[in-house]
Design an enzyme around this catalytic site. Structure first.
Site, PDB file in Angstrom:
ATOM      1  N   GLY A  58       0.802  -1.219   0.000  1.00 11.42           N
ATOM      2  CA  GLY A  58       0.000   0.000   0.000  1.00 11.42           C
ATOM      3  C   GLY A  58       0.836   1.271   0.000  1.00 11.42           C
ATOM      4  O   GLY A  58       2.064   1.241   0.077  1.00 11.42           O
ATOM      5  N   LEU A  80       1.437   3.638   2.227  1.00 10.34           N
ATOM      6  CA  LEU A  80       2.359   3.797   3.350  1.00 10.34           C
ATOM      7  C   LEU A  80       3.286   2.599   3.491  1.00 10.34           C
ATOM      8  O   LEU A  80       4.499   2.752   3.688  1.00 10.34           O
ATOM      9  CB  LEU A  80       1.583   4.015   4.646  1.00 10.34           C
ATOM     10  CG  LEU A  80       2.437   4.099   5.920  1.00 10.34           C
ATOM     11  CD1 LEU A  80       3.444   5.250   5.827  1.00 10.34           C
ATOM     12  CD2 LEU A  80       1.561   4.256   7.152  1.00 10.34           C
ATOM     13  N   ASP A  93      -3.455 -13.675   4.409  1.00 11.44           N
ATOM     14  CA  ASP A  93      -4.792 -13.206   4.767  1.00 11.44           C
ATOM     15  C   ASP A  93      -4.778 -12.926   6.263  1.00 11.44           C
ATOM     16  O   ASP A  93      -4.710 -13.852   7.079  1.00 11.44           O
ATOM     17  CB  ASP A  93      -5.834 -14.276   4.426  1.00 11.44           C
ATOM     18  CG  ASP A  93      -7.264 -13.792   4.677  1.00 11.44           C
ATOM     19  OD1 ASP A  93      -7.432 -12.794   5.426  1.00 11.44           O
ATOM     20  OD2 ASP A  93      -8.199 -14.420   4.155  1.00 11.44           O
ATOM     21  N   THR A 144      -4.907   6.888  13.264  1.00  8.26           N
ATOM     22  CA  THR A 144      -5.311   8.068  12.488  1.00  8.26           C
ATOM     23  C   THR A 144      -5.674   9.255  13.376  1.00  8.26           C
ATOM     24  O   THR A 144      -6.073   9.075  14.535  1.00  8.26           O
ATOM     25  CB  THR A 144      -6.535   7.706  11.612  1.00  8.26           C
ATOM     26  OG1 THR A 144      -7.032   8.886  10.962  1.00  8.26           O
ATOM     27  CG2 THR A 144      -7.667   7.130  12.452  1.00  8.26           C
ATOM     28  N   ASP A 145      -5.566  10.449  12.797  1.00 10.62           N
ATOM     29  CA  ASP A 145      -6.035  11.650  13.504  1.00 10.62           C
ATOM     30  C   ASP A 145      -7.563  11.657  13.622  1.00 10.62           C
ATOM     31  O   ASP A 145      -8.117  12.399  14.442  1.00 10.62           O
ATOM     32  CB  ASP A 145      -5.552  12.920  12.798  1.00 10.62           C
ATOM     33  CG  ASP A 145      -5.947  13.013  11.332  1.00 10.62           C
ATOM     34  OD1 ASP A 145      -6.406  12.004  10.749  1.00 10.62           O
ATOM     35  OD2 ASP A 145      -5.785  14.107  10.748  1.00 10.62           O
ATOM     36  N   TYR A 186     -14.994   4.993  10.387  1.00 10.32           N
ATOM     37  CA  TYR A 186     -13.569   4.748  10.156  1.00 10.32           C
ATOM     38  C   TYR A 186     -12.771   5.086  11.415  1.00 10.32           C
ATOM     39  O   TYR A 186     -11.969   4.279  11.909  1.00 10.32           O
ATOM     40  CB  TYR A 186     -13.074   5.572   8.967  1.00 10.32           C
ATOM     41  CG  TYR A 186     -11.565   5.646   8.886  1.00 10.32           C
ATOM     42  CD1 TYR A 186     -10.804   4.511   8.624  1.00 10.32           C
ATOM     43  CD2 TYR A 186     -10.894   6.858   9.096  1.00 10.32           C
ATOM     44  CE1 TYR A 186      -9.415   4.571   8.563  1.00 10.32           C
ATOM     45  CE2 TYR A 186      -9.511   6.922   9.041  1.00 10.32           C
ATOM     46  CZ  TYR A 186      -8.778   5.785   8.779  1.00 10.32           C
ATOM     47  OH  TYR A 186      -7.409   5.848   8.737  1.00 10.32           O
TER      48      TYR A 186
END
Length: 317
Positions: A13, A15, A47, A112-113, A137
């Site tokens: 991905g 990042l 997986d 995440t922020d 999310y």
């Protein structure tokens, strides 16, 4: 070659690719996991929802650190399929944390922020500020934080499970849609079409941060925590962010200026969240990097405009 080994999930991905490179640059042995884009050699096809595959990978690679980049990270996608979002962001994270803790492996969980509400006047948020996500999310990533810290606490290994929160990211992308920032370059090109009219958010504040910088910080955290005699005394939650501040409309203006393209067909939208929209986005989730600075980790970042000038070879004479 170093005797230190890192395993990076989500290594195909946006990042993950740069985290892999950062550890390689630091003379670590590195393996990555992926799924749809895994090559089976440097990137192992795993997986993350299947415990037997994760267990076999950890026992084969024998890493000292796992950086968990794999996630369902698009708010709109999470909202459309909450069960799938929880499966990868929470349940797979719980299983990985449990297996890593049992093997004394340092786990760096990328969060995440968006765990913060981002109300006007609240930011910057310290690492110990109270989270209050505004969308699914953010909630699944916060739940992921909790399961990492809980699994390591239960195993008596507190300090080896570390959360690293980051904001919106940009960098080398295979396709622009990998990044909510890179994709805006496409928007600027679309705005050149005759009759184009594009509305662009000019309300929410974003702090675009380069994936190379995040990769380097992950490597520095790994070194710091693995060298510590007692990592339980180090912070369990860390935050990293650029100080470059833009709305999405302002990013389009930067891209237009760099490329010599007009943004006249892009209309700034200052209305904020549509109360009827499925996904509510925060206004300003700026992350304080104090916890990283306090343990001596360099929080400098690449200049946003400078990186993009270099990327598109738009040097000024």
């Amino acid at each position: 070659m170093s005797n230190k080994t890192a395993l990076i999930t989500g290594a195909t991905g946006l990042l993950g690719r740069r985290v892999v490179q950062a550890f390689k640059d630091g003379d670590w042995k590195v393996k990555g996991t992926g799924y749809s884009r895994a090559d089976g050699a440097s990137i192992l096809k795993v997986d993350l929802l299947k415990e037997d595959q994760v267990t076999a990978t950890l026992d084969e690679v024998k890493p000292q650190v796992v950086v968990h980049c794999a996630a369902n990270r698009f708010p709109d996608v999470c909202d459309k399929d909450p069960r799938a979002a929880r499966a990868i962001n929470v349940e797979a994270t719980r299983m990985l944390a449990s297996l890593c803790a049992a093997r004394n492996i340092l786990l760096i969980y990328i969060s995440t922020d968006y765990v913060f509400p981002g109300k006007p006047g609240d930011a910057p948020y310290e690492a110990d500020a109270k989270p209050q996500p505004t969308n699914l999310y953010g909630q699944t990533k916060l739940d992921g934080e909790h399961v990492v810290l809980d699994e390591y606490q239960k195993a008596g290994k507190a300090g080896l499970g570390v959360v690293l929160r980051v904001p919106v990211l940009y960098g080398d992308a295979e396709v622009p849609s990998e990044s909510a920032v890179n994709v805006l370059m496409d928007t600027v090109w679309k705005a050149q079409e005759p009759g184009a009219k594009i509305k662009m958010d000019h309300w929410a504040l974003r702090y675009p941060t380069n994936t190379d910088d995040v990769g380097r910080v992950c490597r520095d955290i790994a070194a710091k925590y693995l060298e510590s005699n007692d990592p339980s005394k180090l912070p369990h939650i860390l935050q990293f962010s650029s100080e470059d501040k833009y709305t999405k409309y302002e990013i389009c203006q930067v891209f237009g200026e760099i490329m010599g393209l007009s943004v006249a067909n892009i209309e700034p939208n200052t209305e904020g969240n549509d109360p009827n929209a499925a996904v509510q986005r925060p206004y300003d989730c700026h992350l304080s990097t104090k916890a990283l600075k306090d343990i001596g980790i360099d929080v400098s970042t690449q200049d946003f405009t400078g990186w993009w000038r270099w990327k598109v070879k738009a040097f000024r004479k």
